[in-house]
Write a protein that holds these residues in place. Structure first.
Motif, PDB file in Angstrom:
ATOM      1  N   TYR A  37       0.767  -1.326  -0.396  1.00 19.18           N
ATOM      2  CA  TYR A  37       0.052  -0.128   0.263  1.00 19.18           C
ATOM      3  C   TYR A  37       0.784   1.131   0.002  1.00 19.18           C
ATOM      4  CZ  TYR A  37      -3.821  -2.644   1.345  1.00 19.18           C
ATOM      5  OH  TYR A  37      -5.057  -3.749   1.708  1.00 19.18           O
ATOM      6  N   GLN A  39       0.487   5.876   1.090  1.00 22.54           N
ATOM      7  CA  GLN A  39      -0.380   6.878   1.287  1.00 22.54           C
ATOM      8  C   GLN A  39       0.718   7.943   1.058  1.00 22.54           C
ATOM      9  OE1 GLN A  39      -1.485   6.326   5.575  1.00 22.54           O
ATOM     10  NE2 GLN A  39      -2.905   7.900   5.393  1.00 22.54           N
ATOM     11  N   GLU A  46      -3.739   3.808  -0.367  1.00 18.41           N
ATOM     12  CA  GLU A  46      -3.900   3.229  -1.622  1.00 18.41           C
ATOM     13  C   GLU A  46      -3.262   1.899  -1.170  1.00 18.41           C
ATOM     14  OE1 GLU A  46      -4.093   4.645  -5.231  1.00 18.41           O
ATOM     15  OE2 GLU A  46      -1.765   5.686  -4.971  1.00 18.41           O
ATOM     16  N   THR A  63      -2.241  -2.679  -9.083  1.00 20.83           N
ATOM     17  CA  THR A  63      -3.187  -1.008  -9.526  1.00 20.83           C
ATOM     18  C   THR A  63      -2.817  -0.724 -10.986  1.00 20.83           C
ATOM     19  OG1 THR A  63      -4.267   1.183  -8.125  1.00 20.83           O
ATOM     20  CG2 THR A  63      -2.537   0.740  -8.389  1.00 20.83           C
TER      21      THR A  63
END
Length: 122
Positions: A37, A39, A46, A63
């Protein structure tokens, strides 16, 4: 509770590369999947990438914004997951974290690590 340790962050110019690592003792034995993740300042955390416990290419997910630039891999013997980041952009600037996930209590209750800062300048 597994406590991941992230490292490898730093400051680079746009189009540069970094390789992040995440070591989480017990994740191989407990068959955890691993997520990265990030940030950015003032934004929500995210999800970036995932690798399943078997580590095959088919188990990797990204992603959309990092697809084709980032690559996730793992070293089962060392309980370590890597995130190779190429063609970095200023919008990739963030603190990067890894997190366990999976079907059992050990994987589900993994803690957040301290993260590693990535700064990309234009």
């Amino acid at each position: 509770q597994v406590q991941p340790v992230e490292s490898g962050g730093g400051s680079v110019q746009a189009r540069g590369s970094l390789r992040l690592s995440c070591t989480a003792p017990g994740v191989t034995q407990n068959r955890c999947d691993m997520d990265w993740y990030r940030q950015a300042a003032g934004k929500q955390r995210e999800w970036v990438a995932r690798i399943s416990t078997d580590g095959t290419d088919g188990s990797k997910r990204y992603t959309e914004s990092v697809e084709g630039r980032f690559s996730i891999s793992k070293d089962k013997a060392e309980d370590t997951v890597w995130l190779q980041m190429n063609s970095l952009k200023p919008e990739d600037t963030a603190i990067y974290f890894c997190k366990t996930r999976g079907p059992n209590y050990f994987c589900q209750k993994g803690a957040w690590g301290q993260g590693t800062q990535v700064t990309v300048s234009s």
